[in-house]
Every structure is written in structure tokens, then in C-alpha cells.
Design a protein around this motif. Structure first.
Motif, short mmCIF file in Angstrom:
data_model
loop_
_atom_site.label_atom_id
_atom_site.label_comp_id
_atom_site.label_asym_id
_atom_site.label_seq_id
_atom_site.Cartn_x
_atom_site.Cartn_y
_atom_site.Cartn_z
N THR A 102 0.86 -1.17 0.00
CA THR A 102 0.00 0.00 0.00
C THR A 102 0.90 1.23 0.00
N PRO A 103 0.35 2.41 -0.22
CA PRO A 103 1.19 3.61 -0.17
C PRO A 103 1.92 3.77 1.18
N GLN A 104 1.24 3.44 2.26
CA GLN A 104 1.90 3.55 3.57
C GLN A 104 3.05 2.54 3.69
N PHE A 105 2.84 1.33 3.20
CA PHE A 105 3.89 0.32 3.23
C PHE A 105 5.08 0.79 2.39
N ALA A 106 4.81 1.31 1.20
CA ALA A 106 5.87 1.79 0.32
C ALA A 106 6.64 2.94 0.96
N ARG A 107 5.92 3.89 1.58
CA ARG A 107 6.61 5.01 2.25
C ARG A 107 7.52 4.52 3.37
N THR A 108 7.05 3.54 4.12
CA THR A 108 7.84 3.02 5.22
C THR A 108 9.08 2.28 4.69
N MET A 109 8.93 1.52 3.62
CA MET A 109 10.09 0.84 3.02
C MET A 109 11.12 1.85 2.52
N ILE A 110 10.65 2.92 1.90
CA ILE A 110 11.57 3.96 1.40
C ILE A 110 12.30 4.60 2.57
N ALA A 111 11.58 4.93 3.62
CA ALA A 111 12.20 5.54 4.80
C ALA A 111 13.22 4.58 5.44
N LEU A 112 12.88 3.31 5.49
CA LEU A 112 13.82 2.32 6.03
C LEU A 112 15.08 2.23 5.18
N LEU A 171 10.82 2.62 12.53
CA LEU A 171 10.35 2.32 11.17
C LEU A 171 10.17 0.82 10.95
N ALA A 172 11.05 0.02 11.52
CA ALA A 172 10.92 -1.44 11.40
C ALA A 172 9.63 -1.90 12.08
N ASP A 173 9.36 -1.36 13.25
CA ASP A 173 8.11 -1.71 13.95
C ASP A 173 6.89 -1.26 13.15
N GLU A 174 6.98 -0.08 12.56
CA GLU A 174 5.87 0.43 11.75
C GLU A 174 5.62 -0.47 10.54
N LEU A 175 6.71 -0.92 9.91
CA LEU A 175 6.57 -1.79 8.75
C LEU A 175 5.90 -3.10 9.13
N VAL A 176 6.28 -3.65 10.26
CA VAL A 176 5.65 -4.89 10.73
C VAL A 176 4.16 -4.65 10.98
N ALA A 206 -1.41 -5.58 9.27
CA ALA A 206 -2.76 -5.06 8.99
C ALA A 206 -3.19 -5.42 7.58
N GLU A 207 -2.28 -5.23 6.63
CA GLU A 207 -2.60 -5.55 5.23
C GLU A 207 -2.85 -7.04 5.05
N LEU A 208 -2.02 -7.85 5.67
CA LEU A 208 -2.20 -9.31 5.54
C LEU A 208 -3.50 -9.74 6.20
N GLY A 209 -3.88 -9.08 7.30
CA GLY A 209 -5.14 -9.38 7.95
C GLY A 209 -6.32 -9.10 7.03
N GLU A 210 -6.26 -8.00 6.30
CA GLU A 210 -7.32 -7.67 5.35
C GLU A 210 -7.38 -8.69 4.22
N ILE A 211 -6.20 -9.10 3.76
CA ILE A 211 -6.15 -10.09 2.69
C ILE A 211 -6.73 -11.41 3.19
N SER A 212 -6.40 -11.78 4.41
CA SER A 212 -6.94 -13.01 4.99
C SER A 212 -8.46 -12.95 5.07
N GLN A 213 -8.99 -11.80 5.46
CA GLN A 213 -10.44 -11.64 5.57
C GLN A 213 -11.09 -11.78 4.20
N VAL A 214 -10.47 -11.21 3.19
CA VAL A 214 -11.00 -11.34 1.83
C VAL A 214 -10.98 -12.81 1.40
#
Length: 143
Positions: free
Chosen positions: A34-44, A65-70, A75-83
Motif C-alpha cells: 500500500t502507499p503507507q507500506f511503500a513510504r515506510t520501506m523507502i524511509a527504512l 520504522l521497522a516496527d511500523e513496517l511490521v 494489517a494488510e495481511l489481515g485484510e487479505i486473509s479476511q478477503v
């Protein structure tokens, strides 16, 4: 990332973990990027380079930043699991509907066969030895 964030010595001593980060950084992580995931990866990535080059351990910012990425990836994987769960439930419902339709069709076919059997003409021979056709008679016991 968590291993690098918790590393007790300089990050340059963990070349495999650093290489793994850059490998994931360059890939499209379908489903979690997601955009938030990408921003966190760039910052890391921006925080990681100087730490490795200067042979420093993980900074507080890098750990955050590592904690934020996790957190973001969970959260994203949880949404994917729900789908995935919802998709599986829909498939099960469709299978049940198909089974019900098949059962109804089988019942209709049996009923049609039964009705046809009742309408078959019965040949009887009268005293004059000439056949006459009449529909089969049903009794209450046959119904």
C-alpha cells in the motif's frame, strides 16, 4: 527487518539481512504494498544505508520504522486473509446452491418418470380377441 532493528552489533555485520531487505525493496509485494507500506520501506532504505556504511547499529528511528513496517504489513495481511475467508464462504455457498439445484432436478426427473409410467397404455384383450388400448389405472396404493 526486526532482526536488523534488534541487532546488537553494527548492521554491516548482517550482510544477508541487508541484502534481503534490498531484494524485497526492489520487488512488488502484491497484496501488502500500500502507499503507507511503500513510504515506510523507502524511509527504512534511507535510514539503512548510512547505518551500514558508517558501521553503526540500529538507530531509534530505524527501530521505529521497522516496527511500523511490521504493523502495516500485519494489517494488510489481515485484510487479505479476511478477503480470502469471504471468498471461501462464497464458494461454499455456491457449491451448496449447485447441490440443491441438482437434487431438485433429480426429484423432478423422478417425478416425471413416475408420471410417464402412470400414463402408459395397457393392452387388454377382450372376448373378441381384438386388442383395445386404455390408459393404466392407478390405485391409491400405487400413488
Amino acid at each position: 527487518m526486526q532482526r536488523l532493528a534488534r541487532a546488537p552489533s553494527p548492521l554491516s555485520e548482517y550482510p544477508d539481512d541487508v541484502a534481503r531487505f534490498w531484494s524485497l525493496y526492489k520487488q512488488d509485494l502484491i497484496g501488502v504494498e500500500t502507499p503507507q507500506f511503500a513510504r515506510t520501506m523507502i524511509a527504512l532504505g534511507k535510514a539503512l544505508n548510512p547505518l551500514v556504511e558508517q558501521k553503526h547499529g540500529a538507530s531509534d528511528e530505524f527501530k521505529r520504522l521497522a516496527d511500523e513496517l511490521v504493523s502495516v504489513s500485519r494489517a494488510e495481511l489481515g485484510e487479505i486473509s479476511q478477503v480470502a475467508i469471504e471468498l471461501q464462504q462464497r464458494q461454499q455457498q455456491q457449491q451448496q446452491q449447485q447441490q440443491q439445484q441438482q437434487q431438485q432436478q433429480q426429484q423432478q426427473q423422478r417425478a416425471m418418470i413416475h408420471r410417464r409410467a402412470q400414463r402408459r397404455p395397457v393392452v387388454t384383450v377382450n372376448k373378441k380377441s381384438t386388442p383395445s388400448w386404455r390408459p393404466a389405472r392407478t390405485t391409491m396404493a400405487a400413488v
